[in-house]
Design a protein around this motif. Structure first.
Motif, PDB file in Angstrom:
ATOM      1  N   ARG A 169       0.840  -1.205   0.000  1.00 21.86           N
ATOM      2  CA  ARG A 169       0.000   0.000   0.000  1.00 21.86           C
ATOM      3  C   ARG A 169       0.869   1.247   0.000  1.00 21.86           C
ATOM      4  NH1 ARG A 169      -5.207   0.167   3.388  1.00 21.86           N
ATOM      5  NH2 ARG A 169      -5.262   1.937   2.013  1.00 21.86           N
ATOM      6  N   ARG A 170       2.081   1.127   0.579  1.00 22.12           N
ATOM      7  CA  ARG A 170       3.033   2.247   0.579  1.00 22.12           C
ATOM      8  C   ARG A 170       4.364   1.721   0.083  1.00 22.12           C
ATOM      9  NH1 ARG A 170       3.766   7.401   2.155  1.00 22.12           N
ATOM     10  NH2 ARG A 170       5.790   7.987   2.970  1.00 22.12           N
ATOM     11  N   LEU A 171       4.955   2.447  -0.845  1.00 19.50           N
ATOM     12  CA  LEU A 171       6.208   2.014  -1.445  1.00 19.50           C
ATOM     13  C   LEU A 171       7.393   2.284  -0.531  1.00 19.50           C
ATOM     14  CD1 LEU A 171       5.577   3.278  -5.092  1.00 19.50           C
ATOM     15  CD2 LEU A 171       5.213   0.986  -4.146  1.00 19.50           C
ATOM     16  N   SER A 172       8.428   1.478  -0.720  1.00 19.91           N
ATOM     17  CA  SER A 172       9.691   1.606  -0.004  1.00 19.91           C
ATOM     18  C   SER A 172      10.771   1.021  -0.916  1.00 19.91           C
ATOM     19  CB  SER A 172       9.637   0.863   1.326  1.00 19.91           C
ATOM     20  OG  SER A 172       9.371  -0.509   1.100  1.00 19.91           O
ATOM     21  N   LEU A 173      12.017   1.186  -0.555  1.00 20.21           N
ATOM     22  CA  LEU A 173      13.110   0.667  -1.368  1.00 20.21           C
ATOM     23  C   LEU A 173      12.954  -0.841  -1.561  1.00 20.21           C
ATOM     24  CD1 LEU A 173      15.693   1.450  -2.861  1.00 20.21           C
ATOM     25  CD2 LEU A 173      16.953   0.907  -0.775  1.00 20.21           C
ATOM     26  N   GLY A 174      13.018  -1.292  -2.794  1.00 20.57           N
ATOM     27  CA  GLY A 174      12.901  -2.708  -3.128  1.00 20.57           C
ATOM     28  C   GLY A 174      11.480  -3.197  -3.312  1.00 20.57           C
ATOM     29  N   ALA A 175      10.485  -2.372  -2.986  1.00 19.78           N
ATOM     30  CA  ALA A 175       9.080  -2.783  -3.125  1.00 19.78           C
ATOM     31  C   ALA A 175       8.750  -3.044  -4.591  1.00 19.78           C
ATOM     32  CB  ALA A 175       8.155  -1.714  -2.557  1.00 19.78           C
ATOM     33  N   ARG A 176       7.942  -4.080  -4.811  1.00 18.46           N
ATOM     34  CA  ARG A 176       7.469  -4.417  -6.156  1.00 18.46           C
ATOM     35  C   ARG A 176       5.973  -4.140  -6.199  1.00 18.46           C
ATOM     36  NH1 ARG A 176      10.249  -7.392  -9.619  1.00 18.46           N
ATOM     37  NH2 ARG A 176       8.397  -8.518 -10.264  1.00 18.46           N
ATOM     38  N   PHE A 177       5.542  -3.482  -7.283  1.00 20.44           N
ATOM     39  CA  PHE A 177       4.120  -3.186  -7.409  1.00 20.44           C
ATOM     40  C   PHE A 177       3.727  -3.243  -8.884  1.00 20.44           C
ATOM     41  CE2 PHE A 177       6.283   0.814  -7.886  1.00 20.44           C
ATOM     42  CZ  PHE A 177       5.521   1.587  -8.755  1.00 20.44           C
ATOM     43  N   GLY A 178       2.499  -3.609  -9.115  1.00 18.09           N
ATOM     44  CA  GLY A 178       1.992  -3.726 -10.474  1.00 18.09           C
ATOM     45  C   GLY A 178       0.939  -2.678 -10.750  1.00 18.09           C
ATOM     46  N   MET A 179       0.869  -2.270 -12.005  1.00 20.89           N
ATOM     47  CA  MET A 179      -0.105  -1.264 -12.416  1.00 20.89           C
ATOM     48  C   MET A 179      -0.866  -1.754 -13.645  1.00 20.89           C
ATOM     49  SD  MET A 179       0.395   1.098 -10.144  1.00 20.89           S
ATOM     50  CE  MET A 179      -0.657   2.400 -10.767  1.00 20.89           C
ATOM     51  N   ARG A 180      -2.137  -1.378 -13.684  1.00 21.72           N
ATOM     52  CA  ARG A 180      -2.939  -1.578 -14.893  1.00 21.72           C
ATOM     53  C   ARG A 180      -2.721  -0.350 -15.769  1.00 21.72           C
ATOM     54  NH1 ARG A 180      -8.014  -1.110 -14.234  1.00 21.72           N
ATOM     55  NH2 ARG A 180      -7.970  -0.357 -12.106  1.00 21.72           N
ATOM     56  N   MET A 181      -2.407  -0.583 -17.036  1.00 17.97           N
ATOM     57  CA  MET A 181      -2.057   0.493 -17.948  1.00 17.97           C
ATOM     58  C   MET A 181      -2.882   0.377 -19.234  1.00 17.97           C
ATOM     59  SD  MET A 181       0.552   1.873 -16.224  1.00 17.97           S
ATOM     60  CE  MET A 181       1.423   2.875 -17.411  1.00 17.97           C
ATOM     61  N   ARG A 182      -2.824   1.447 -20.030  1.00 13.91           N
ATOM     62  CA  ARG A 182      -3.425   1.404 -21.358  1.00 13.91           C
ATOM     63  C   ARG A 182      -2.645   2.361 -22.257  1.00 13.91           C
ATOM     64  NH1 ARG A 182      -8.171  -0.522 -23.515  1.00 13.91           N
ATOM     65  NH2 ARG A 182      -8.534   0.296 -25.590  1.00 13.91           N
ATOM     66  N   LEU A 183      -2.092   1.813 -23.293  1.00 15.53           N
ATOM     67  CA  LEU A 183      -1.414   2.585 -24.328  1.00 15.53           C
ATOM     68  C   LEU A 183      -1.861   1.955 -25.639  1.00 15.53           C
ATOM     69  CD1 LEU A 183       0.559   4.918 -24.685  1.00 15.53           C
ATOM     70  CD2 LEU A 183       2.406   3.258 -24.716  1.00 15.53           C
ATOM     71  N   GLY A 184      -3.014   2.396 -26.113  1.00 18.85           N
ATOM     72  CA  GLY A 184      -3.661   1.720 -27.230  1.00 18.85           C
ATOM     73  C   GLY A 184      -4.446   0.532 -26.723  1.00 18.85           C
ATOM     74  N   LEU A 185      -3.751  -0.485 -26.234  1.00 10.96           N
ATOM     75  CA  LEU A 185      -4.369  -1.681 -25.673  1.00 10.96           C
ATOM     76  C   LEU A 185      -4.074  -1.752 -24.173  1.00 10.96           C
ATOM     77  CD1 LEU A 185      -3.274  -4.233 -28.416  1.00 10.96           C
ATOM     78  CD2 LEU A 185      -5.559  -3.258 -28.112  1.00 10.96           C
ATOM     79  N   PRO A 186      -4.960  -2.390 -23.404  1.00  9.24           N
ATOM     80  CA  PRO A 186      -4.678  -2.530 -21.971  1.00  9.24           C
ATOM     81  C   PRO A 186      -3.561  -3.547 -21.722  1.00  9.24           C
ATOM     82  CG  PRO A 186      -6.740  -3.609 -22.532  1.00  9.24           C
ATOM     83  CD  PRO A 186      -6.259  -2.934 -23.781  1.00  9.24           C
ATOM     84  N   TYR A 187      -2.786  -3.305 -20.667  1.00 10.10           N
ATOM     85  CA  TYR A 187      -1.727  -4.221 -20.261  1.00 10.10           C
ATOM     86  C   TYR A 187      -1.428  -3.974 -18.788  1.00 10.10           C
ATOM     87  CZ  TYR A 187       1.485  -0.232 -20.795  1.00 10.10           C
ATOM     88  OH  TYR A 187       2.104   0.973 -20.690  1.00 10.10           O
ATOM     89  N   THR A 188      -0.645  -4.848 -18.189  1.00 10.06           N
ATOM     90  CA  THR A 188      -0.171  -4.635 -16.833  1.00 10.06           C
ATOM     91  C   THR A 188       1.351  -4.578 -16.867  1.00 10.06           C
ATOM     92  OG1 THR A 188      -0.090  -6.997 -16.320  1.00 10.06           O
ATOM     93  CG2 THR A 188      -2.131  -5.825 -15.775  1.00 10.06           C
ATOM     94  N   ILE A 189       1.903  -3.907 -15.868  1.00  8.28           N
ATOM     95  CA  ILE A 189       3.352  -3.777 -15.795  1.00  8.28           C
ATOM     96  C   ILE A 189       3.793  -3.880 -14.341  1.00  8.28           C
ATOM     97  CG2 ILE A 189       3.401  -1.255 -15.627  1.00  8.28           C
ATOM     98  CD1 ILE A 189       5.791  -1.483 -17.695  1.00  8.28           C
ATOM     99  N   GLN A 190       4.917  -4.545 -14.129  1.00  9.54           N
ATOM    100  CA  GLN A 190       5.495  -4.661 -12.802  1.00  9.54           C
ATOM    101  C   GLN A 190       6.627  -3.647 -12.655  1.00  9.54           C
ATOM    102  OE1 GLN A 190       4.657  -6.674 -10.120  1.00  9.54           O
ATOM    103  NE2 GLN A 190       2.825  -7.068 -11.350  1.00  9.54           N
ATOM    104  N   ASN A 191       6.739  -3.065 -11.496  1.00  9.85           N
ATOM    105  CA  ASN A 191       7.750  -2.058 -11.189  1.00  9.85           C
ATOM    106  C   ASN A 191       8.463  -2.429  -9.899  1.00  9.85           C
ATOM    107  OD1 ASN A 191       6.687   0.035 -13.206  1.00  9.85           O
ATOM    108  ND2 ASN A 191       4.901  -0.374 -11.949  1.00  9.85           N
ATOM    109  N   THR A 192       9.695  -1.965  -9.781  1.00  7.48           N
ATOM    110  CA  THR A 192      10.470  -2.153  -8.551  1.00  7.48           C
ATOM    111  C   THR A 192      11.032  -0.805  -8.135  1.00  7.48           C
ATOM    112  OG1 THR A 192      11.100  -4.379  -9.257  1.00  7.48           O
ATOM    113  CG2 THR A 192      12.415  -3.380  -7.505  1.00  7.48           C
ATOM    114  N   VAL A 193      10.843  -0.444  -6.874  1.00 10.63           N
ATOM    115  CA  VAL A 193      11.396   0.809  -6.352  1.00 10.63           C
ATOM    116  C   VAL A 193      12.906   0.631  -6.202  1.00 10.63           C
ATOM    117  CG1 VAL A 193      11.389   2.468  -4.444  1.00 10.63           C
ATOM    118  CG2 VAL A 193       9.242   1.370  -5.171  1.00 10.63           C
TER     119      VAL A 193
END
Length: 147
Positions: free
Chosen positions: A50-74
């Motif tokens: 719920r709150r990011l910190s160093l090393g946290a992994r989080f995913g987002m729902r995105m749309r750039l033309g088509l919908p997709y999901t992406i994983q991120n790491t702080v």
């Protein structure tokens, strides 16, 4: 202020809010659609912090033309001052906050593709120009939100 350097674009804006208040918005992935000026961030995935910190992994729902999901790491984190996350391809989104006093903060957002696995592909797909426009719109939204 706009800074373009070797495979990085940074824009800064003074926002009429304390750095801690802005940082709280940035550190909560569920709130990222509130600030996204590109129109591509749709929401956070249910897994992740719920709150990011160093090393946290989080995913987002995105749309750039088509919908997709992406994983991120702080990959960079200083409470109240700095947060950056890396996408799977290695490019980074970085936020730096400088407290100016009197409840104002200089907010700098950077799209950094110098760390990407294939920076040339990012350039060929014209993401730097598109992302610059998105950063401008995001900073406008922040300024309006706290204005």
């Amino acid at each position: 202020m706009v800074t373009v350097s070797d495979r990085q674009i940074s824009l800064s804006r003074t926002v009429a809010a304390p750095a801690g208040q802005i940082f709280d918005l940035l550190a909560d992935p569920a709130r990222h659609p509130e600030l996204d000026g590109s129109g591509s961030v749709r929401g956070s995935l249910s897994q992740g912090p719920r709150r990011l910190s160093l090393g946290a992994r989080f995913g987002m729902r995105m749309r750039l033309g088509l919908p997709y999901t992406i994983q991120n790491t702080v990959v960079e984190f200083e409470e109240g001052r700095l947060i950056a996350w890396r996408h799977f391809s290695g490019h980074r989104w970085r936020w730096q906050l400088t407290d100016l006093g009197d409840g104002r903060t200089e907010v700098t957002e950077t799209f950094d593709w110098s760390t990407a696995g294939s920076p040339r592909a990012i350039e060929l797909l014209r993401f730097p120009g598109r992302n610059r426009r998105g950063i401008e719109a995001t900073l406008d939204r922040l300024a309006t939100r706290f204005g």
